[in-house]
Enzyme design. Structure first.
Site, PDB file in Angstrom:
ATOM      1  CG  ASP A  68      -0.203   0.269   2.507  1.00 21.33           C
ATOM      2  OD1 ASP A  68       0.926  -0.216   2.652  1.00 21.33           O
ATOM      3  OD2 ASP A  68      -0.757   0.972   3.362  1.00 21.33           O
ATOM      4  CD  GLU A  69       5.150   2.032   2.734  1.00 16.40           C
ATOM      5  OE1 GLU A  69       5.728   3.122   2.818  1.00 16.40           O
ATOM      6  OE2 GLU A  69       5.121   1.206   3.649  1.00 16.40           O
TER       7      GLU A  69
HETATM    8 MG   LIG Z   1      -0.124   2.503   4.839  1.00 16.29          MG
END
Ligand SMILES: [Mg+2]
Length: 431
Positions: free
Chosen positions: A143-144
């Site tokens: 998620d990054e």
């Molecule tokens: Mg995150």
């Protein structure tokens, strides 16, 4: 917005994206207080984008009844908190906290078992949207990612700062979760920035204020400085980044070795690491041909372990992970046997590669004499989705943590320094 107008961009509204003259507290067009001002806004191109409480946000999106409830994603009473929403955080719940402690702090929390497949799917959607902004996307985890947007003004007809704000808005409306953006001139400060105003953050750290911004911060803000090393620095009278800034690089290197150089540079906001694509090899493997043919199970296992370490090391270096583990054997009469096993998720861990290889090897050690053994991973993808903490198997998580710790030592002192002590493999591991 036109390109030459953007060259003067010093502020904008994150809700309606209209340009804002300096000094406003609310947007002149839509009244929103979510304004961004920075002198270097038109110049900065490197961003770190991080989804807010990702797993919990996805679950809330899919079940609106959870919207106002504290939500914990984790593995039952004996497991740990994987992610928790911001409401749960207000009650004192934190990631990696044992579940029973989290439930003590917040008994009314809704606990949800992680659905990694779903999170991976949403992660890929966000990733695809990033890749539409720039080809230079470097995922760090599910998620990054780091994004380099230099040179994309022509494509987007607006500066990266605005492209990113528009992106954040699109993720909210089209995917239904929120992100935080850190915009800076280097990776270190972009990552620091994205963490500063979570959730729905948008933080800019420019070249001009970098020194002053960093000076009062604790040394742990520097990548690679954990609690133990911070304690060492503390003993030496170094409490803040400002203390590091006041010291010569040579002195820091004399005291702390290679990491001293990193301390000197990062403390001054100097970070030359560029955003790069994760390598696109097809497979990674290693093999050994024996001096004398081997039929002994234990000896084959010893080789398998060493080769698994090699493959994992190279995978980590290349920032890739493999979805399939491949075992290769060559018999004394030159017949090649290859065995494949597809995992439920990609891996770059020596432990997982080895255990998977071992379970395949078990069926081949029937007295046959071999002259070669090899192990590898294929179906390579980026490492972002690899080896999430195993909430079901705490032992596997512990082994993964141990492996990560050894990797750190290896990258510090060289590959040969660390022996795993795993020469004595269990005879029949559960796969
Ligand atoms: Mg995150």
């Amino acid at each position: 917005m036109m390109i030459d107008a953007s060259a003067k961009l010093s502020g904008f509204c994150r809700d309606c994206l209209s340009g804002q003259p300096e000094g406003r507290r609310r947007c002149g067009a839509c009244g929103s207080p979510r304004l961004v001002y920075h002198k270097e806004l038109a110049r900065l191109t490197l961003a770190h984008v991080d989804c807010d409480a990702f797993y919990a946000a996805v679950e809330k999106r899919d079940n609106p009844a959870l919207a106002d409830k504290p939500v914990i994603i984790g593995g039952g009473k004996r497991g740990v908190v994987s992610t928790c929403c911001y409401i749960a955080r207000i009650h004192g719940v934190r990631s990696a906290m044992p579940m029973f402690k989290a439930l003590e702090a917040c008994p009314q929390a809704v606990v949800i078992r992680p659905d990694m497949e779903k999170y991976a799917r949403v992660g890929r959607e966000v990733r695809a949207m990033m890749q539409a902004l720039t080809p230079l996307v470097q995922p760090i985890s599910i998620d990054e990612a780091f994004l380099e947007l230099a040179g994309t003004e022509r494509l987007h007809r607006e500066p990266p700062a605005l492209v990113l704000a528009r992106f954040a808005r699109r993720v909210e409306t089209e995917i239904g979760i929120t992100i935080s953006v850190g915009l800076s001139y280097c990776k270190f400060l972009a990552k620091v920035a994205s963490d500063m105003q979570k959730p729905r953050g948008y933080t800019v750290i420019g070249q001009e204020e970098a020194l002053a911004f960093l000076a009062p911060k604790p040394v742990t803000i520097i990548w690679g400085v954990g609690k133990a090393f911070a304690a060492t620095l503390e003993r030496d009278g170094i409490h803040t980044v400002g203390h590091l800034q006041a010291m010569e690089e040579t002195e820091l290197m004399r005291r702390y070795g290679v990491i001293g150089q990193r301390l000197a540079r990062l403390s001054r906001g100097v970070d030359d690491r560029v955003v790069h694509l994760n390598e696109a090899a097809k497979s990674i493997s290693a093999e050994t041909t024996f001096f004398d043919d081997i039929s002994s199970h234990d000896m084959l296992v010893t080789h398998l372990r060493a080769l698994s370490e090699k493959v994992a090391w190279r995978a980590k270096k290349a920032d890739v992970a493999g979805h399939t583990v491949v075992l290769k054997l060559k018999t004394a009469d030159f017949k090649i046997r290859t065995r494949n096993r597809r995992l439920d998720g990609p891996t770059q861990l020596a432990d997982r590669i080895f255990r998977t290889g071992l379970s395949m090897l078990e069926k081949e050690t029937d007295g046959t004499r071999y002259r070669l053994i090899g192990i590898g991973i294929s179906d390579l993808g980026d490492a972002a989705l690899a080896d999430p903490p195993d909430l079901v198997d705490a032992q596997a998580t512990r082994r993964a943590a141990a492996e990560a710790a050894m990797d750190k030592l290896r990258s510090k002192f060289g590959k040969a320094t660390v022996e795993t002590g795993y020469t004595f493999a269990p005879k029949r591991p559960q796969e």
